[in-house]
Design a protein around this motif. Structure first.
Motif, PDB file in Angstrom:
ATOM      1  N   VAL A 104     -49.500   2.142  -7.672  1.00  0.00           N
ATOM      2  CA  VAL A 104     -50.091   2.865  -8.717  1.00  0.00           C
ATOM      3  C   VAL A 104     -48.791   3.304  -9.471  1.00  0.00           C
ATOM      4  N   GLN A 105     -48.933   3.044 -10.761  1.00  0.00           N
ATOM      5  CA  GLN A 105     -48.078   3.680 -11.881  1.00  0.00           C
ATOM      6  C   GLN A 105     -48.638   3.985 -13.035  1.00  0.00           C
ATOM      7  N   LEU A 106     -48.631   5.218 -13.180  1.00  0.00           N
ATOM      8  CA  LEU A 106     -49.486   5.745 -14.205  1.00  0.00           C
ATOM      9  C   LEU A 106     -48.600   5.928 -15.628  1.00  0.00           C
ATOM     10  N   GLN A 107     -49.239   5.855 -16.754  1.00  0.00           N
ATOM     11  CA  GLN A 107     -48.543   6.041 -17.849  1.00  0.00           C
ATOM     12  C   GLN A 107     -49.563   6.626 -18.984  1.00  0.00           C
ATOM     13  N   ALA A 108     -49.025   7.967 -19.106  1.00  0.00           N
ATOM     14  CA  ALA A 108     -49.951   8.677 -20.252  1.00  0.00           C
ATOM     15  C   ALA A 108     -49.264   8.362 -21.544  1.00  0.00           C
ATOM     16  N   SER A 109     -50.424   8.397 -22.562  1.00  0.00           N
ATOM     17  CA  SER A 109     -50.056   8.321 -23.799  1.00  0.00           C
ATOM     18  C   SER A 109     -50.905   8.981 -25.001  1.00  0.00           C
ATOM     19  N   GLY A 110     -50.721   9.008 -26.107  1.00  0.00           N
ATOM     20  CA  GLY A 110     -51.612   9.524 -27.329  1.00  0.00           C
ATOM     21  C   GLY A 110     -51.496  11.077 -27.646  1.00  0.00           C
ATOM     22  N   GLY A 111     -50.573  11.654 -27.017  1.00  0.00           N
ATOM     23  CA  GLY A 111     -50.170  13.068 -27.620  1.00  0.00           C
ATOM     24  C   GLY A 111     -49.483  12.972 -28.914  1.00  0.00           C
ATOM     25  N   GLY A 112     -49.557  14.264 -29.421  1.00  0.00           N
ATOM     26  CA  GLY A 112     -48.826  14.317 -30.914  1.00  0.00           C
ATOM     27  C   GLY A 112     -49.095  15.751 -31.337  1.00  0.00           C
ATOM     28  N   LEU A 113     -48.693  15.739 -32.572  1.00  0.00           N
ATOM     29  CA  LEU A 113     -48.840  17.069 -33.504  1.00  0.00           C
ATOM     30  C   LEU A 113     -50.104  16.939 -34.163  1.00  0.00           C
ATOM     31  N   VAL A 114     -50.901  17.926 -33.981  1.00  0.00           N
ATOM     32  CA  VAL A 114     -52.170  18.205 -34.830  1.00  0.00           C
ATOM     33  C   VAL A 114     -52.400  19.520 -35.267  1.00  0.00           C
ATOM     34  N   GLN A 115     -53.292  19.626 -36.108  1.00  0.00           N
ATOM     35  CA  GLN A 115     -53.870  21.130 -36.783  1.00  0.00           C
ATOM     36  C   GLN A 115     -54.819  21.608 -35.748  1.00  0.00           C
ATOM     37  N   ALA A 116     -55.077  22.812 -35.891  1.00  0.00           N
ATOM     38  CA  ALA A 116     -56.009  23.420 -35.220  1.00  0.00           C
ATOM     39  C   ALA A 116     -57.550  22.707 -35.737  1.00  0.00           C
ATOM     40  N   THR A 170     -56.964  11.796 -28.539  1.00  0.00           N
ATOM     41  CA  THR A 170     -57.616  11.208 -27.628  1.00  0.00           C
ATOM     42  C   THR A 170     -56.255  10.521 -26.806  1.00  0.00           C
ATOM     43  N   LEU A 171     -56.256  11.180 -25.451  1.00  0.00           N
ATOM     44  CA  LEU A 171     -55.070  10.931 -24.544  1.00  0.00           C
ATOM     45  C   LEU A 171     -55.271   9.725 -23.725  1.00  0.00           C
ATOM     46  N   ALA A 172     -54.509   8.686 -23.331  1.00  0.00           N
ATOM     47  CA  ALA A 172     -55.113   7.588 -22.489  1.00  0.00           C
ATOM     48  C   ALA A 172     -53.979   7.641 -21.185  1.00  0.00           C
ATOM     49  N   CYS A 173     -54.584   7.075 -20.273  1.00  0.00           N
ATOM     50  CA  CYS A 173     -53.423   7.046 -19.041  1.00  0.00           C
ATOM     51  C   CYS A 173     -53.782   5.898 -18.227  1.00  0.00           C
ATOM     52  N   SER A 174     -52.726   4.808 -18.462  1.00  0.00           N
ATOM     53  CA  SER A 174     -53.194   3.460 -17.818  1.00  0.00           C
ATOM     54  C   SER A 174     -52.288   3.237 -16.446  1.00  0.00           C
ATOM     55  N   ASP A 175     -52.827   2.357 -15.578  1.00  0.00           N
ATOM     56  CA  ASP A 175     -52.355   2.148 -14.384  1.00  0.00           C
ATOM     57  C   ASP A 175     -51.834   0.718 -14.480  1.00  0.00           C
ATOM     58  N   SER A 176     -50.825   0.310 -14.057  1.00  0.00           N
ATOM     59  CA  SER A 176     -50.151  -0.967 -13.960  1.00  0.00           C
ATOM     60  C   SER A 176     -50.597  -1.684 -12.502  1.00  0.00           C
ATOM     61  N   GLN A 192     -46.076  10.390 -16.437  1.00  0.00           N
ATOM     62  CA  GLN A 192     -45.052  11.061 -16.823  1.00  0.00           C
ATOM     63  C   GLN A 192     -45.256  12.199 -18.054  1.00  0.00           C
ATOM     64  N   GLY A 193     -46.462  12.361 -18.493  1.00  0.00           N
ATOM     65  CA  GLY A 193     -46.837  13.435 -19.199  1.00  0.00           C
ATOM     66  C   GLY A 193     -46.803  13.286 -20.851  1.00  0.00           C
ATOM     67  N   THR A 194     -47.602  13.803 -21.657  1.00  0.00           N
ATOM     68  CA  THR A 194     -47.581  13.417 -23.004  1.00  0.00           C
ATOM     69  C   THR A 194     -47.608  14.705 -23.754  1.00  0.00           C
ATOM     70  N   GLN A 195     -46.876  15.089 -24.747  1.00  0.00           N
ATOM     71  CA  GLN A 195     -46.893  16.472 -25.420  1.00  0.00           C
ATOM     72  C   GLN A 195     -47.957  16.369 -26.407  1.00  0.00           C
ATOM     73  N   VAL A 196     -48.682  17.527 -26.386  1.00  0.00           N
ATOM     74  CA  VAL A 196     -49.854  17.803 -27.395  1.00  0.00           C
ATOM     75  C   VAL A 196     -49.519  19.427 -28.035  1.00  0.00           C
ATOM     76  N   THR A 197     -49.063  19.247 -29.125  1.00  0.00           N
ATOM     77  CA  THR A 197     -48.980  20.426 -29.903  1.00  0.00           C
ATOM     78  C   THR A 197     -49.839  20.717 -30.905  1.00  0.00           C
ATOM     79  N   VAL A 198     -50.559  21.830 -30.919  1.00  0.00           N
ATOM     80  CA  VAL A 198     -51.571  22.201 -32.056  1.00  0.00           C
ATOM     81  C   VAL A 198     -51.207  23.166 -32.878  1.00  0.00           C
ATOM     82  N   SER A 199     -50.833  23.222 -33.994  1.00  0.00           N
ATOM     83  CA  SER A 199     -50.516  24.084 -34.973  1.00  0.00           C
ATOM     84  C   SER A 199     -51.805  24.869 -35.701  1.00  0.00           C
ATOM     85  N   SER A 200     -51.407  26.118 -35.907  1.00  0.00           N
ATOM     86  CA  SER A 200     -52.399  27.052 -36.443  1.00  0.00           C
ATOM     87  C   SER A 200     -52.590  26.960 -38.005  1.00  0.00           C
TER      88      SER A 200
END
Length: 123
Positions: free
Chosen positions: A1-13, A18-24, A115-123
């Motif tokens: 099992v090897q998980l890879q998360a993706s899809g994070g980013g900077l968005v507004q309130a 949508t985040l995705a996590c794939s297993d190889s 490994q984690g993906t950063q989600v930042t929500v600005s106000s």
């Protein structure tokens, strides 16, 4: 099992993401999958979980109605659709897998982590 998360980013309130996590690996369909998140200075907290087939889901109370977890076993991928995002949703989001019969909200019950993906929500 090897998980890879993706899809994070900077968005507004109020935005969606949508985040995705794939297993190889080859055993994804036998894993109970969950999403956790960890904000700076806070403990890692359960967000949502889904059973092997996707027929069963669980959400933390603050995410109910805004987040949706689903999976595509043919693509070895689990998704977390997030709507109406708030600044307090800002965190590193992790996908995690465990073997067993029931979903669990405790991080230490999960054997496999992305490994984690950063989600930042600005106000």
């Amino acid at each position: 099992v090897q998980l890879q998360a993706s899809g994070g980013g900077l968005v507004q309130a109020g935005d969606s993401l949508t985040l995705a996590c794939s297993d190889s690996g080859r055993t994804f369909s036998s894993l109970l999958m969950s999403w956790f998140r960890q904000a700076p200075g806070k403990e890692r907290e359960f967000v949502s979980g889904i059973t092997w087939s996707g027929s069963g889901t669980q959400y933390a109370d603050s995410m109910k109605g805004r987040f949706n977890i689903y999976r595509d076993n043919a693509k070895n991928t689990v998704y977390l659709q997030m709507r109406s995002l708030k600044p307090e949703d800002t965190a590193v989001y992790y996908c995690a897998g465990r073997r067993g019969r029931t979903l669990d909200t405790q991080p230490d019950k999960h054997n496999y982590w992305g490994q984690g993906t950063q989600v930042t929500v600005s106000s």
